[in-house]
Design a protein around this motif. Structure first.
Motif, PDB file in Angstrom:
ATOM      1  N   PRO A 156       0.847  -1.205   0.000  1.00 51.20           N
ATOM      2  CA  PRO A 156       0.000   0.000   0.000  1.00 51.20           C
ATOM      3  C   PRO A 156       0.876   1.245   0.000  1.00 51.20           C
ATOM      4  CG  PRO A 156       0.050  -0.980   2.190  1.00 51.20           C
ATOM      5  CD  PRO A 156       0.803  -1.919   1.284  1.00 51.20           C
ATOM      6  N   VAL A 157       0.704   2.087  -0.997  1.00 55.64           N
ATOM      7  CA  VAL A 157       1.577   3.243  -1.189  1.00 55.64           C
ATOM      8  C   VAL A 157       0.720   4.464  -1.474  1.00 55.64           C
ATOM      9  CG1 VAL A 157       3.376   4.253  -2.651  1.00 55.64           C
ATOM     10  CG2 VAL A 157       3.491   1.841  -2.031  1.00 55.64           C
ATOM     11  N   ARG A 158       1.079   5.594  -0.883  1.00 58.47           N
ATOM     12  CA  ARG A 158       0.444   6.875  -1.200  1.00 58.47           C
ATOM     13  C   ARG A 158       1.046   7.405  -2.502  1.00 58.47           C
ATOM     14  NH1 ARG A 158      -3.916   8.863   2.075  1.00 58.47           N
ATOM     15  NH2 ARG A 158      -3.713   7.869   4.123  1.00 58.47           N
ATOM     16  N   ILE A 159       0.202   7.940  -3.362  1.00 59.48           N
ATOM     17  CA  ILE A 159       0.658   8.472  -4.643  1.00 59.48           C
ATOM     18  C   ILE A 159       0.547   9.990  -4.608  1.00 59.48           C
ATOM     19  CG2 ILE A 159       0.380   8.438  -7.139  1.00 59.48           C
ATOM     20  CD1 ILE A 159       1.257   5.785  -5.907  1.00 59.48           C
ATOM     21  N   ALA A 160       1.703  10.662  -4.659  1.00 60.10           N
ATOM     22  CA  ALA A 160       1.745  12.119  -4.667  1.00 60.10           C
ATOM     23  C   ALA A 160       1.816  12.611  -6.106  1.00 60.10           C
ATOM     24  CB  ALA A 160       2.953  12.622  -3.882  1.00 60.10           C
ATOM     25  N   PRO A 161       1.331  13.804  -6.387  1.00 54.97           N
ATOM     26  CA  PRO A 161       1.350  14.295  -7.776  1.00 54.97           C
ATOM     27  C   PRO A 161       2.752  14.579  -8.289  1.00 54.97           C
ATOM     28  CG  PRO A 161       0.569  15.999  -6.277  1.00 54.97           C
ATOM     29  CD  PRO A 161       0.647  14.733  -5.474  1.00 54.97           C
ATOM     30  N   HIS A 162       3.679  14.903  -7.394  1.00 54.75           N
ATOM     31  CA  HIS A 162       5.050  15.202  -7.816  1.00 54.75           C
ATOM     32  C   HIS A 162       5.972  15.000  -6.616  1.00 54.75           C
ATOM     33  CE1 HIS A 162       4.419  18.944  -5.622  1.00 54.75           C
ATOM     34  NE2 HIS A 162       3.320  19.145  -6.351  1.00 54.75           N
ATOM     35  N   GLY A 163       7.246  15.347  -6.806  1.00 56.37           N
ATOM     36  CA  GLY A 163       8.204  15.210  -5.714  1.00 56.37           C
ATOM     37  C   GLY A 163       9.092  13.999  -5.893  1.00 56.37           C
ATOM     38  N   ALA A 164       9.624  13.495  -4.776  1.00 59.43           N
ATOM     39  CA  ALA A 164      10.522  12.355  -4.784  1.00 59.43           C
ATOM     40  C   ALA A 164       9.956  11.266  -3.895  1.00 59.43           C
ATOM     41  CB  ALA A 164      11.909  12.770  -4.282  1.00 59.43           C
ATOM     42  N   PRO A 165      10.352  10.009  -4.121  1.00 59.24           N
ATOM     43  CA  PRO A 165       9.919   8.939  -3.216  1.00 59.24           C
ATOM     44  C   PRO A 165      10.392   9.234  -1.798  1.00 59.24           C
ATOM     45  CG  PRO A 165      10.891   8.040  -5.224  1.00 59.24           C
ATOM     46  CD  PRO A 165      11.178   9.506  -5.239  1.00 59.24           C
ATOM     47  N   MET A 166       9.517   8.980  -0.820  1.00 62.28           N
ATOM     48  CA  MET A 166       9.888   9.277   0.570  1.00 62.28           C
ATOM     49  C   MET A 166       9.009   8.489   1.518  1.00 62.28           C
ATOM     50  SD  MET A 166       8.189  13.048   1.258  1.00 62.28           S
ATOM     51  CE  MET A 166       9.135  13.807  -0.045  1.00 62.28           C
ATOM     52  N   VAL A 167       9.368   8.584   2.805  1.00 60.29           N
ATOM     53  CA  VAL A 167       8.565   8.027   3.881  1.00 60.29           C
ATOM     54  C   VAL A 167       8.023   9.179   4.694  1.00 60.29           C
ATOM     55  CG1 VAL A 167       8.569   6.628   5.977  1.00 60.29           C
ATOM     56  CG2 VAL A 167       9.858   5.871   3.989  1.00 60.29           C
ATOM     57  N   MET A 168       6.722   9.182   4.980  1.00 60.25           N
ATOM     58  CA  MET A 168       6.098  10.259   5.738  1.00 60.25           C
ATOM     59  C   MET A 168       5.386   9.678   6.944  1.00 60.25           C
ATOM     60  SD  MET A 168       4.580  12.645   2.664  1.00 60.25           S
ATOM     61  CE  MET A 168       4.034  13.887   3.821  1.00 60.25           C
ATOM     62  N   PRO A 178       5.885   9.463  -5.990  1.00 57.86           N
ATOM     63  CA  PRO A 178       5.329  10.432  -6.935  1.00 57.86           C
ATOM     64  C   PRO A 178       4.729   9.708  -8.134  1.00 57.86           C
ATOM     65  CG  PRO A 178       7.711  10.342  -7.124  1.00 57.86           C
ATOM     66  CD  PRO A 178       7.357   9.471  -5.962  1.00 57.86           C
ATOM     67  N   ALA A 179       3.847  10.386  -8.816  1.00 56.46           N
ATOM     68  CA  ALA A 179       3.156   9.743  -9.933  1.00 56.46           C
ATOM     69  C   ALA A 179       4.121   9.273 -11.012  1.00 56.46           C
ATOM     70  CB  ALA A 179       2.126  10.716 -10.514  1.00 56.46           C
ATOM     71  N   TRP A 180       5.198  10.020 -11.210  1.00 54.72           N
ATOM     72  CA  TRP A 180       6.128   9.627 -12.279  1.00 54.72           C
ATOM     73  C   TRP A 180       6.838   8.316 -11.968  1.00 54.72           C
ATOM     74  CZ3 TRP A 180      11.013   8.889 -10.607  1.00 54.72           C
ATOM     75  CH2 TRP A 180      11.448   9.594  -9.485  1.00 54.72           C
ATOM     76  N   ALA A 181       6.937   7.939 -10.676  1.00 53.21           N
ATOM     77  CA  ALA A 181       7.625   6.697 -10.321  1.00 53.21           C
ATOM     78  C   ALA A 181       6.849   5.462 -10.771  1.00 53.21           C
ATOM     79  CB  ALA A 181       7.859   6.655  -8.815  1.00 53.21           C
ATOM     80  N   LEU A 182       5.537   5.608 -10.966  1.00 53.64           N
ATOM     81  CA  LEU A 182       4.745   4.464 -11.416  1.00 53.64           C
ATOM     82  C   LEU A 182       5.105   4.047 -12.830  1.00 53.64           C
ATOM     83  CD1 LEU A 182       1.248   5.510 -10.023  1.00 53.64           C
ATOM     84  CD2 LEU A 182       2.961   4.000  -8.975  1.00 53.64           C
ATOM     85  N   ALA A 183       5.674   4.974 -13.599  1.00 56.00           N
ATOM     86  CA  ALA A 183       6.050   4.656 -14.984  1.00 56.00           C
ATOM     87  C   ALA A 183       7.444   4.052 -15.093  1.00 56.00           C
ATOM     88  CB  ALA A 183       5.974   5.925 -15.839  1.00 56.00           C
ATOM     89  N   LEU A 184       8.142   3.900 -13.981  1.00 52.42           N
ATOM     90  CA  LEU A 184       9.478   3.305 -14.004  1.00 52.42           C
ATOM     91  C   LEU A 184       9.399   1.831 -14.378  1.00 52.42           C
ATOM     92  CD1 LEU A 184      11.080   4.797 -10.739  1.00 52.42           C
ATOM     93  CD2 LEU A 184      11.681   5.388 -13.093  1.00 52.42           C
ATOM     94  N   PRO A 185      10.455   1.294 -14.991  1.00 52.91           N
ATOM     95  CA  PRO A 185      10.494  -0.160 -15.211  1.00 52.91           C
ATOM     96  C   PRO A 185      10.323  -0.907 -13.892  1.00 52.91           C
ATOM     97  CG  PRO A 185      12.247   0.929 -16.436  1.00 52.91           C
ATOM     98  CD  PRO A 185      11.636   1.975 -15.557  1.00 52.91           C
ATOM     99  N   ALA A 186       9.778  -2.100 -13.968  1.00 55.03           N
ATOM    100  CA  ALA A 186       9.464  -2.857 -12.748  1.00 55.03           C
ATOM    101  C   ALA A 186      10.694  -3.057 -11.874  1.00 55.03           C
ATOM    102  CB  ALA A 186       8.857  -4.204 -13.133  1.00 55.03           C
ATOM    103  N   ALA A 187      11.852  -3.312 -12.483  1.00 54.68           N
ATOM    104  CA  ALA A 187      13.065  -3.557 -11.697  1.00 54.68           C
ATOM    105  C   ALA A 187      13.468  -2.320 -10.905  1.00 54.68           C
ATOM    106  CB  ALA A 187      14.200  -3.991 -12.623  1.00 54.68           C
ATOM    107  N   ARG A 188      13.366  -1.153 -11.536  1.00 54.11           N
ATOM    108  CA  ARG A 188      13.738   0.082 -10.833  1.00 54.11           C
ATOM    109  C   ARG A 188      12.708   0.454  -9.778  1.00 54.11           C
ATOM    110  NH1 ARG A 188      17.108   4.606 -14.037  1.00 54.11           N
ATOM    111  NH2 ARG A 188      18.863   3.274 -14.625  1.00 54.11           N
ATOM    112  N   ARG A 189      11.456   0.219 -10.078  1.00 56.62           N
ATOM    113  CA  ARG A 189      10.423   0.517  -9.092  1.00 56.62           C
ATOM    114  C   ARG A 189      10.588  -0.370  -7.853  1.00 56.62           C
ATOM    115  NH1 ARG A 189       6.393  -0.012 -12.235  1.00 56.62           N
ATOM    116  NH2 ARG A 189       5.763  -2.104 -11.573  1.00 56.62           N
ATOM    117  N   THR A 190      11.035  -1.597  -8.069  1.00 50.95           N
ATOM    118  CA  THR A 190      11.296  -2.491  -6.944  1.00 50.95           C
ATOM    119  C   THR A 190      12.410  -1.957  -6.057  1.00 50.95           C
ATOM    120  OG1 THR A 190      10.569  -4.419  -8.219  1.00 50.95           O
ATOM    121  CG2 THR A 190      11.977  -4.837  -6.311  1.00 50.95           C
TER     122      THR A 190
END
Length: 345
Positions: A156-168, A178-190
């Protein structure tokens, strides 16, 4: 007097910060987590600062020593044009002693209204830092509440409109992508998720909250700010090391860090929280840590940094050389100088 107490605390802070740095270098040599060196340093600093006015001195000899007694006599230099090393060291020590005497002399003779002004400025600075922290926490909660939760690779992950991956979050930390991270290749997203999961597992938000609280308590102390920044950097370096220890190739992970850092992000009050990106100076340190080779003489470095850290901690904790509250009230400039310089002798 609060001014003299603050100056004594500054001396102790310098010793503690130096000890924390030595302990951090020792941990780096032994491939151990470096965060605990800075956590220990910050906790020791605030402990010594709190105990300083309430200590009981075990000796009163240093209180009556003249400042000149702490300056070692220098050897007589031969008749040459260039001064010897001993003469240079003696001159530097004498200049340092004179500067300390002028500084402490002014601190011990400050009028009561000025002492109250100093205390008021301290309280105002603490309130300002706490206000910034409260604003950050409130903004974080409001922003997180508006971001939807999605299942990303089983998490379960919160999706922000922009920014960098983080823990809050502190009590209930959540991973934010961030929304752009969802478009990363599966290996990089992992890899991104693995990094943030390590932050959550290590309770890094708690450590950063502790550091922020200590900075708020001692906002005038440069050692507190410096150790807090080094702790934030060590947290990221340690997290990188744990991800790489799971078998992730250094080249792939380093390329991911560079790609994330290249994404433009607007300045935000959420920046202090654990994130995969970070400042460019921190990113350079992290990449150097990942690619550094083992030391040629690990035992020698371990012994040197370990002995230095232990010696600095012992000196900082040696309360017999520090003045009590009653002694501070009776000191003149030269006696105050003698006591504070004795801490570093």
């Amino acid at each position: 007097m609060i001014a003299t107490w603050m100056l004594v605390t500054l001396v102790l802070g310098a010793l503690v910060a130096a000890a924390a740095w030595c302990a951090s270098e020792l941990a780096a040599t032994r491939r151990l987590p470096m965060r605990w060196a800075w956590v220990g340093g910050m906790l020791l600093l605030v402990t010594l600062a709190a105990l300083t006015p309430w200590r009981r001195s075990t000796t009163t000899v240093m209180a009556t020593l003249p400042a000149s007694a702490l300056v070692a006599p220098t050897a007589v230099a031969p008749a040459t044009d260039a001064p010897t090393l001993a003469a240079r060291l003696g001159a530097a020590l004498e200049a340092t002693r004179a500067l300390a005497e002028r500084t402490l002399g002014g601190a011990t003779t400050l009028a009561t209204p000025l002492q109250w002004l100093l205390a008021t400025l301290w309280l105002s600075a603490t309130c300002a830092v706490l206000a910034v922290l409260a604003l950050t926490w409130r903004r974080m909660r409001r922003a997180r509440a508006t971001w939807p939760v999605h299942d990303v690779d089983g998490l379960p992950v919160r999706i922000a409109p922009h920014g960098a991956p983080m823990v809050m979050g502190i009590t209930a930390p959540e991973i934010v992508l961030p929304a752009w991270a969802l478009a990363l290749p599966a290996a990089r997203r992992t890899l991104v998720l693995a990094h943030e999961r390590e932050h959550v597992a290590a309770r890094d938000p708690w450590l950063l909250a502790m550091a922020a609280t200590i900075v708020a308590l001692l906002p005038w102390h440069p050692a507190a700010w410096w150790m807090a920044s080094r702790l934030a950097r060590a947290i990221e370096t340690d997290c990188d090391a744990r991800v790489l220890a799971a078998g992730v190739p250094v080249r792939d992970y380093g390329a991911l860090l560079l790609d994330v850092a290249a994404v433009p992000c607007a300045p935000s009050l959420l920046a202090p929280w654990p994130a995969l990106g970070g400042e460019r100076s921190t990113l350079e340190t992290r990449i150097l840590a990942m690619t550094s080779r083992p030391s040629r003489h690990p035992l020698l470095r371990t012994g040197a940094f370990g002995a230095a850290a232990l010696a600095l901690v012992v000196v900082a904790c040696d309360s017999s050389k520090l003045p009590t509250s009653a002694e501070v009230e009776r000191m003149d400039a030269s006696q105050a100088t003698a006591r504070v310089m004795a801490v570093s002798s």
